[in-house]
Design an enzyme around this catalytic site. Structure first.
Site, short mmCIF file in Angstrom:
data_model
loop_
_atom_site.label_atom_id
_atom_site.label_comp_id
_atom_site.label_asym_id
_atom_site.label_seq_id
_atom_site.Cartn_x
_atom_site.Cartn_y
_atom_site.Cartn_z
N ASN A 176 -4.02 -9.86 -4.65
CA ASN A 176 -3.22 -10.16 -3.46
C ASN A 176 -2.43 -8.92 -3.09
O ASN A 176 -1.36 -8.66 -3.63
CB ASN A 176 -2.29 -11.34 -3.74
CG ASN A 176 -3.04 -12.64 -3.93
OD1 ASN A 176 -3.51 -13.24 -2.97
ND2 ASN A 176 -3.16 -13.07 -5.18
N GLU A 177 -2.99 -8.16 -2.16
CA GLU A 177 -2.40 -6.89 -1.76
C GLU A 177 -1.21 -7.10 -0.83
O GLU A 177 -0.97 -8.21 -0.34
CB GLU A 177 -3.46 -6.03 -1.07
CG GLU A 177 -4.64 -5.65 -1.95
CD GLU A 177 -4.30 -4.54 -2.95
OE1 GLU A 177 -3.11 -4.31 -3.22
OE2 GLU A 177 -5.23 -3.89 -3.46
N PRO A 178 -0.41 -6.04 -0.59
CA PRO A 178 0.70 -6.15 0.35
C PRO A 178 0.25 -6.76 1.68
O PRO A 178 -0.80 -6.40 2.22
CB PRO A 178 1.15 -4.70 0.53
CG PRO A 178 0.83 -4.07 -0.79
CD PRO A 178 -0.46 -4.71 -1.22
N SER A 180 -0.13 -10.09 1.89
CA SER A 180 -0.68 -11.41 1.56
C SER A 180 0.36 -12.50 1.86
O SER A 180 1.55 -12.32 1.63
CB SER A 180 -1.10 -11.47 0.09
OG SER A 180 -2.17 -10.59 -0.15
N THR A 195 -4.79 0.67 -5.15
CA THR A 195 -5.45 -0.19 -6.12
C THR A 195 -6.80 0.38 -6.51
O THR A 195 -7.16 0.41 -7.69
CB THR A 195 -5.63 -1.61 -5.52
OG1 THR A 195 -4.35 -2.14 -5.18
CG2 THR A 195 -6.32 -2.53 -6.51
#
Length: 647
Positions: A176-178, A180, A195
């Site tokens: 869950n990347e920035p 999300s 990432t």
């Protein structure tokens, strides 16, 4: 099901006894801090084992959400040990893994399916039908429904009893990347560059890292009854601070866990380094002003108010939460003089000790005048990158210097670089180099599939490349070849990023070398940025050798100095020996690093820092010198810093 009261009791007993257990007004998520990642991982495994047993006693399934990456490896090792030695059964365990790269074959050694079986599932009695890992082979048209079905499977067994997480440097949990959404469910997501950069080492370059992944959503994670999130190493410290102390925001997905009432961050000391109560405890509450805290606070104050130490005033101390130090230790004048003298005494142009000089306030002893010095280098270039100037000084000052390269470093040589060297050998009509057939190795390299593990012949050639580069650098510094050792420690020789645990063979090799040399000084890499990386393993081996040998007569006169790598330097208050570099020495160090040509222009594992290693090292040394100068000390072209390890 374990009640909250029972769980709280377990946390109080297990975590509080093993780590620093405290909350302050700055922290919005419960967290515990351990001396090292190994201790932390064992306690996490104990909590999981207790939950499994509690569920077994009630004849219920235990539903675990599990993570991958370097952080949970030791947790899984301990769970496997508990299964084999303490009869912990996983027959009642149902597992849902957080994520998987997309697309990704399950047979690929980079897949999380492979990772989980390699580290856990192949070694325990979990039922195959109870293992759920996102499938990276699902077709694009079926992906949406697949993600919905994954959620339904979790719901069908009553949700997650326990969710194990790591945290990425972007603040991501799972993938869950920035950006999300806090209510997001299982879905396909595009990976952040940072990432992918962090994963580049495992994939032999960022260009090979998939750009997408399937991940459980933040909403799915937050439904877990219990969440433990791990963070180890100094690289995680900034994002840990933001997640624990900052506002809830989509830029730091882990911050959403502030809304979960049963979450614990489990940290090692380095990952906790930016937390307010660790970095500046005097701001949080009255503290005990021991020497370490006193030195740390004065260095911090000088940098914060941007004044040399000798110009700090009582007002500076009082305005920045340090009135207690003044009350206990005296005036700013006395504190400033004391700290200035301590910092000044760390600076020495004689890292082996200055002959016929008073060594009362010097970092090193003046006797014996000619010391036997052993420099340990985890990879075949860490010596010149991290302490090339000090290396040169020790040789020029007539000490008996030895260097030992602990691993071959072969995995860091690209295939293109290996082909280049092989073709040079062939053009010279050489059939074999180091018992490696050149024609065979060129053919093997050209037909090698992407991400495939190197054959032994290829690894041998790549190791030879690193060796000749190292010898070029040590000869340039003036060290005879007879004082250079290539240990090729067995733990490293897997052909992959994942290494074997070290064992008695590794310990025996280093033990023999140290007993043969009987050094007065050992320099070793103390850079623990990656808790499961080569530097840490090499240091652990050294510590084990020291523990086994410390009662031997020669070890009683041996001092161990720790240096750090190209990414990180010791904090000012931790430095116990600072070796200044002249402009000429900076240039010589740069030239020594240049001998490592295979690592110069096409570095395979440089992370998200695109600078070449020589630039990183040079700028780090300049930055350390600038910090000393801003504190009021002499201005140097560069400084290499060391911290002593006491045993």
């Amino acid at each position: 099901m374990i009640t909250k009261a029972e769980l709280k009791g377990f946390i109080d007993i297990s975590y509080k006894e093993a780590g620093i257990y405290e909350n302050t007004k700055f922290e919005k998520i419960h967290n515990v801090i351990f001396k090292n990642s190994d201790d932390a991982s064992i306690v996490i495994a104990q909590e999981i084992a207790a939950l499994i047993k509690e569920k077994q006693a009630k004849q219920n399934y235990c539903v675990l959400g599990l993570a991958t990456g370097s952080s949970p490896i030791k947790v899984y090792e301990e769970l496997v040990r508990l299964h084999k030695e303490d009869n912990l059964s996983f027959a009642n365990v149902i597992v849902f893994n957080l994520d998987e790269y997309y697309p990704m074959e399950i047979t690929n050694v980079q897949s999380y399916h492979y990772f989980m079986h390699e580290h856990l599932f192949n070694h325990i009695d979990i039922l195959p039908e109870n293992i759920h890992i996102p499938d990276g082979t699902v077709s694009q048209k079926d992906l949406y429904q697949y993600c919905i079905d994954y959620e339904l499977k979790i719901n069908a067994v009553g949700g997650l009893d326990f969710q194990l997480l790591g945290i990425g440097r972007t603040g991501h949990i799972g993938f869950n990347e920035p950006g999300s959404h806090p209510n997001s469910g299982t879905r396909i997501i595009t990976l952040n560059h940072i990432t992918r950069s962090d994963a580049a080492e495992a994939f032999f370059g960022i260009e090979n890292v998939p750009k997408r992944a399937i991940t459980m959503g933040i909403g799915t994670i937050k439904k877990a009854k219990r969440i433990v999130i791990m963070a180890f190493g100094h690289k995680k410290a900034p994002v840990v601070k933001e997640a624990i102390e900052g506002a809830i925001k989509s830029d730091i997905p882990a911050s959403y866990l502030q809304e979960h009432k049963n979450t614990t961050f489990v940290l090692d000391q380095e990952a906790a380094g930016e937390l307010t109560r660790i970095k500046t405890p005097w701001i949080v509450e009255p503290c005990i002003w021991d020497e370490k805290i006193k030195n740390k606070s004065i260095a911090w104050l000088s940098q914060k108010v941007q004044k040399p130490i000798l110009k700090l005033t009582d007002k500076d101390y009082n305005d920045n939460g340090m009135s207690g130090l003044l009350a206990e230790k005296g005036s700013a004048y006395d504190l400033n003089i004391d700290m200035f003298n301590k910092l000044q005494s760390t600076i020495t142009g004689w890292p082996g000790g200055k002959p016929n000089a008073d060594d009362t306030n010097r970092p090193e002893r003046n006797t014996p005048h000619k010391k036997r010095v052993l420099i340990l280098s985890p990879h075949p270039d860490d010596d010149v990158i991290s302490m090339g100037g000090t290396f040169l000084r020790l040789i020029e000052q007539k000490h008996e210097v030895y260097v030992a390269y602990q691993t071959s470093g072969n995995i860091a040589v690209s295939d293109e670089e290996a082909i280049k060297y092989a073709e040079v050998a062939k053009s010279m009509s050489l059939e074999n180099v180091g018992n490696v057939n050149i024609d065979a190795i060129i053919a093997e390299l050209k037909r090698k599939k992407e991400n495939a593990i190197d054959a032994i012949a290829i690894r041998t050639l790549k190791g030879l490349i690193r060796r000749v580069e190292s010898l070029g650098a040590t000869r340039f510094l003036g060290l005879p070849d007879t004082h250079v050792s290539f240990l090729d420690l067995p733990f490293y020789e897997t052909g992959t990023v994942k290494k074997k645990p070290y064992d008695e063979k590794d310990i025996a090799i280093l033990t023999k070398l140290i007993r043969d040399i009987k050094p007065h000084q050992i320099y070793a890499a103390g850079d623990l940025a990656d808790p499961h990386g080569t530097h840490k393993v090499c240091l652990d081996i050294l510590f084990k050798v020291i523990e086994n040998s410390k009662e031997e007569e020669f070890m009683k006169d041996c001092w161990v100095w720790l240096y750090r790598g190209a990414w990180q330097e010791w904090d000012i208050h931790d430095i116990e020996m600072a070796v200044p570099l002249s402009p000429d020495e900076v240039l010589k160090k740069r030239k020594a690093i240049f001998f490592h040509q295979s690592q110069k222009d096409n570095v395979m594992f440089q992370g998200d820092d695109t600078r070449e290693f020589w630039v990183r090292a040079e700028e780090r040394n300049k930055d350390t010198a600038k910090k000393y100068h801003k504190l009021g000390l002499t201005d140097y072209a560069g400084i290499e810093a060391f911290k002593r390890y006491y045993f």
